[in-house]
Write a protein that holds these residues in place. Structure first.
Motif, PDB file in Angstrom:
ATOM      1  N   MET A 413     -30.553  42.265 -36.064  1.00 16.35           N
ATOM      2  CA  MET A 413     -31.067  42.997 -35.172  1.00 16.35           C
ATOM      3  C   MET A 413     -30.220  43.891 -34.594  1.00 16.35           C
ATOM      4  N   ALA A 414     -28.728  43.820 -34.393  1.00 18.85           N
ATOM      5  CA  ALA A 414     -27.872  44.560 -33.713  1.00 18.85           C
ATOM      6  C   ALA A 414     -27.166  45.788 -34.672  1.00 18.85           C
ATOM      7  N   GLY A 415     -27.470  45.609 -35.972  1.00 16.72           N
ATOM      8  CA  GLY A 415     -26.788  46.473 -36.994  1.00 16.72           C
ATOM      9  C   GLY A 415     -27.046  47.807 -36.747  1.00 16.72           C
ATOM     10  N   ALA A 416     -28.043  48.278 -36.365  1.00 14.59           N
ATOM     11  CA  ALA A 416     -28.677  49.572 -36.090  1.00 14.59           C
ATOM     12  C   ALA A 416     -27.675  50.247 -34.972  1.00 14.59           C
ATOM     13  N   THR A 417     -27.260  49.478 -33.703  1.00 16.61           N
ATOM     14  CA  THR A 417     -27.111  49.756 -32.704  1.00 16.61           C
ATOM     15  C   THR A 417     -25.545  49.493 -32.596  1.00 16.61           C
ATOM     16  N   LEU A 418     -24.906  48.603 -33.100  1.00 17.30           N
ATOM     17  CA  LEU A 418     -23.287  48.270 -32.993  1.00 17.30           C
ATOM     18  C   LEU A 418     -22.738  48.228 -34.273  1.00 17.30           C
ATOM     19  N   PRO A 419     -21.428  48.684 -34.370  1.00 15.35           N
ATOM     20  CA  PRO A 419     -20.996  48.471 -35.763  1.00 15.35           C
ATOM     21  C   PRO A 419     -20.491  47.087 -36.107  1.00 15.35           C
ATOM     22  N   VAL A 420     -20.216  46.972 -37.315  1.00 18.31           N
ATOM     23  CA  VAL A 420     -20.099  45.332 -37.765  1.00 18.31           C
ATOM     24  C   VAL A 420     -18.977  44.599 -37.022  1.00 18.31           C
ATOM     25  N   ASP A 421     -18.089  45.175 -36.833  1.00 24.98           N
ATOM     26  CA  ASP A 421     -17.003  44.692 -36.069  1.00 24.98           C
ATOM     27  C   ASP A 421     -17.423  44.165 -34.762  1.00 24.98           C
ATOM     28  N   ARG A 422     -18.243  44.878 -34.164  1.00 18.99           N
ATOM     29  CA  ARG A 422     -18.773  44.526 -32.599  1.00 18.99           C
ATOM     30  C   ARG A 422     -19.612  43.284 -32.636  1.00 18.99           C
ATOM     31  N   VAL A 423     -20.375  43.480 -33.784  1.00 15.78           N
ATOM     32  CA  VAL A 423     -21.414  42.461 -33.931  1.00 15.78           C
ATOM     33  C   VAL A 423     -20.600  41.261 -34.101  1.00 15.78           C
ATOM     34  N   ASP A 424     -19.647  41.125 -35.063  1.00 16.78           N
ATOM     35  CA  ASP A 424     -18.769  40.090 -35.252  1.00 16.78           C
ATOM     36  C   ASP A 424     -18.327  39.330 -34.337  1.00 16.78           C
ATOM     37  N   ALA A 425     -17.617  40.403 -33.404  1.00 22.69           N
ATOM     38  CA  ALA A 425     -17.023  39.745 -31.939  1.00 22.69           C
ATOM     39  C   ALA A 425     -18.139  39.313 -31.149  1.00 22.69           C
ATOM     40  N   LEU A 426     -19.415  39.768 -30.968  1.00 19.49           N
ATOM     41  CA  LEU A 426     -20.239  39.172 -30.267  1.00 19.49           C
ATOM     42  C   LEU A 426     -20.561  37.692 -30.735  1.00 19.49           C
ATOM     43  N   TRP A 427     -20.694  37.288 -32.079  1.00 25.30           N
ATOM     44  CA  TRP A 427     -20.793  36.148 -32.614  1.00 25.30           C
ATOM     45  C   TRP A 427     -19.583  35.185 -32.061  1.00 25.30           C
ATOM     46  N   ALA A 428     -18.282  35.994 -32.174  1.00 25.70           N
ATOM     47  CA  ALA A 428     -17.292  34.955 -31.905  1.00 25.70           C
ATOM     48  C   ALA A 428     -17.211  34.448 -30.505  1.00 25.70           C
ATOM     49  N   MET A 429     -17.852  35.396 -29.603  1.00 24.92           N
ATOM     50  CA  MET A 429     -17.871  34.922 -28.040  1.00 24.92           C
ATOM     51  C   MET A 429     -19.022  33.844 -27.703  1.00 24.92           C
ATOM     52  N   ARG A 430     -19.591  33.397 -28.782  1.00 23.80           N
ATOM     53  CA  ARG A 430     -20.643  32.169 -28.934  1.00 23.80           C
ATOM     54  C   ARG A 430     -19.600  31.122 -28.399  1.00 23.80           C
ATOM     55  N   ASP A 431     -18.620  30.960 -29.248  1.00 24.17           N
ATOM     56  CA  ASP A 431     -17.661  29.831 -29.068  1.00 24.17           C
ATOM     57  C   ASP A 431     -16.479  30.024 -27.950  1.00 24.17           C
ATOM     58  N   GLY A 432     -16.127  31.476 -27.879  1.00 25.96           N
ATOM     59  CA  GLY A 432     -15.166  31.952 -27.015  1.00 25.96           C
ATOM     60  C   GLY A 432     -15.420  31.662 -25.744  1.00 25.96           C
ATOM     61  N   LEU A 433     -16.898  31.840 -25.205  1.00 27.44           N
ATOM     62  CA  LEU A 433     -17.222  31.444 -23.997  1.00 27.44           C
ATOM     63  C   LEU A 433     -17.042  30.139 -23.335  1.00 27.44           C
ATOM     64  N   LEU A 434     -17.017  29.295 -24.251  1.00 29.50           N
ATOM     65  CA  LEU A 434     -16.673  27.595 -23.979  1.00 29.50           C
ATOM     66  C   LEU A 434     -15.175  27.504 -23.700  1.00 29.50           C
ATOM     67  N   GLU A 435     -14.278  28.411 -23.912  1.00 28.27           N
ATOM     68  CA  GLU A 435     -12.576  28.113 -24.041  1.00 28.27           C
ATOM     69  C   GLU A 435     -12.427  28.306 -22.377  1.00 28.27           C
ATOM     70  N   PRO A 436     -11.563  27.278 -22.121  1.00 30.33           N
ATOM     71  CA  PRO A 436     -11.172  27.122 -20.427  1.00 30.33           C
ATOM     72  C   PRO A 436     -10.454  28.582 -20.296  1.00 30.33           C
ATOM     73  N   GLY A 437     -10.904  29.054 -19.025  1.00 30.50           N
ATOM     74  CA  GLY A 437     -10.435  30.319 -18.654  1.00 30.50           C
ATOM     75  C   GLY A 437     -10.909  31.602 -19.080  1.00 30.50           C
ATOM     76  N   ARG A 438     -11.792  31.528 -20.289  1.00 27.74           N
ATOM     77  CA  ARG A 438     -12.102  32.742 -20.763  1.00 27.74           C
ATOM     78  C   ARG A 438     -13.257  33.587 -20.009  1.00 27.74           C
TER      79      ARG A 438
END
Length: 451
Positions: A413-438
């Motif tokens: 979905m996002a590959g045509a709009t965002l570079p691969v590293d940005r898409v990977d960073a989005l996916w990492a935020m799925r767990d990252g948002l759950l970290e205390p204080g993030r």
């Protein structure tokens, strides 16, 4: 003040506004998954004509009076009013039909509440990821019950904007930390001004109006901000009427957010069961477009009414059954690239459409909206007949997509709009948002271009 006898609303207000409310970890985690999936759909829709129209319209006509009332448009960067930013993004997402939904509502929640989350978060830079996910989960619960209550008490089948506006108002009031009376007025305003637009009218004539969620997001945000200024609204009968009380009784105990489905294909989910059935036969039998003489689809009544011809517009393509099946048969998948531009004139797809017929089967209709069932019978050019059997659309709790599939969808979905590293960073935020204080701003920075 809430009157002492108003126990029905008092319970709702406690659920929405209680700062100490504990949301189960499973619900928070899935809310985060739905959030990231919705952002992927938003990224995939950036280049759609309707997305450009919506963002430019918001820039021209939804300006903010001051920075305290402004929010940036995702994947754009321009600042507009809070309701304008939510409307533009929700309209963008709504027109690439790959976002989540909840079967009992016959509609969609994330498409409206996710844009509202980013709009209100612009006023709260210290918002943590867990606080944002808590507000998001609450909004899913409120919107789900409002949708079920609406469809249980009216004769028409309304678009999602008619009821997901209440989820937006709930989210806004929680993030703004309003008192219960402001919440009550906001919910009343959101319900009263929500679009009672007819869903089947849009199915029969697909347009950029889509599922009404753009205006649902706008109305819900506006309702919160109006109520904060003393604007009064009629009581929200989908939440407060005695006849709907039973739909709210399990609030806080049953977390419906975990039962939302994630779409594998960016087209109306009514077509998904047939698409899954066809794809299953393709994988099992090794058949392709050249070997197929005819496809007979048996489905539920609403799906049988989906657009049956070669589409002229992206809206028609997304509310299609025949075109979607032909695309799947020819290309083996359906992505945003198959729903716009030259894909709408694909001669290979056009040649397959006359080989496809669809009809209602009462056993499938009887299982709607709780389920989305279809079966497919394929006749090959050598005369062999292949039958899929009854198939339920994938993506929901009955047949969930794996984490790997959801991540792969995000890249598609996002590959045509965002570079691969940005898409990977989005996916990492799925767990990252759950970290205390993030901080939630860490996710926002990934989808809002720097000025």
């Amino acid at each position: 003040m809430i009157r002492g006898s108003d126990t029905q609303f008092a319970g709702l207000a406690d659920f929405i506004l209680d700062p100490a409310l504990t949301v189960p970890e499973e619900a928070l985690k899935f809310a985060s998954t739905l959030l990231i999936d919705t952002l992927g759909v938003a990224a995939g829709a950036v280049s759609l004509d309707v997305a450009g129209i919506a963002r430019d319209f918001a820039g021209d006509f939804h300006a903010a009076g001051g920075p305290e009332n402004a929010a940036p448009m995702l994947f754009d960067g321009r600042h507009v009013s809070l309701p304008g930013a939510a409307w533009a993004l929700a309209t963008q997402i709504d027109n690439l039909d790959g976002h989540d939904g909840y079967n009992p509502t016959k509609g969609h929640i994330g498409v409206a509440v996710v844009p509202a989350l980013f709009a209100f978060a612009a006023r709260h830079p210290d918002l943590t990821g867990r606080e944002a996910l808590t507000a998001l989960a609450i909004s899913y619960e409120v919107a789900a019950r409002a949708g079920i209550a609406l469809h249980a008490t009216v004769s028409d089948y309304h678009t999602s904007g008619a009821w997901n506006a209440l989820g937006v108002a709930a989210l806004g009031c929680r993030l703004e930390r309003t008192d219960p009376e402001i919440l009550r007025q906001a919910l009343g305003i959101a319900e009263y001004q929500g679009p009672r637009s007819q869903m089947m009218r849009e199915i029969d004539n697909p347009t950029m109006l889509h599922d009404g969620s753009g205006i649902g997001a706008f109305v819900g945000c506006s309702a919160t901000l109006l109520a904060q200024r003393g604007f009064q609204g009629a009581p929200a009968i989908t939440a407060e009427a005695p006849e709907v009380a039973r739909y709210w009784q399990d609030l806080g105990r049953t977390w419906t957010v975990t039962r939302n489905y994630i779409k594998p294909y960016p087209v109306c989910r009514w077509a998904h069961a047939a698409l899954d059935a066809l794809h299953q036969l393709m994988q099992q039998q090794g058949m392709n477009a050249e070997s197929v003489a005819q496809i007979q689809v048996r489905t539920f009544a609403e799906a049988a009414r989906l657009f049956a011809d070669m589409p002229d517009t992206t809206s028609q393509a997304q509310y299609s059954l025949h075109f979607a099946l032909a695309t799947m048969l020819l290309h083996g998948r359906i992505g945003p690239e198959h729903l716009t531009g030259a894909a709408l004139r694909d001669p290979g797809v056009a040649a397959l459409i006359p080989r496809i017929t669809a009809s209602e089967d009462t056993r499938h209709s009887e299982r709607f909206p709780a389920g989305r069932w279809s079966d497919v019978e394929v006749t090959l050019t050598d005369g062999q007949v292949l039958c899929s059997g009854d198939v339920h659309a994938r993506g929901g709790p009955e047949a969930p997509m794996s984490d790997q599939e959801v991540r792969q969808k995000l890249h598609h979905m996002a590959g045509a709009t965002l570079p691969v590293d940005r898409v990977d960073a989005l996916w990492a935020m799925r767990d990252g948002l759950l970290e205390p204080g993030r901080k939630f701003t860490q996710l926002a920075r990934l989808v809002i271009p720097a000025p």
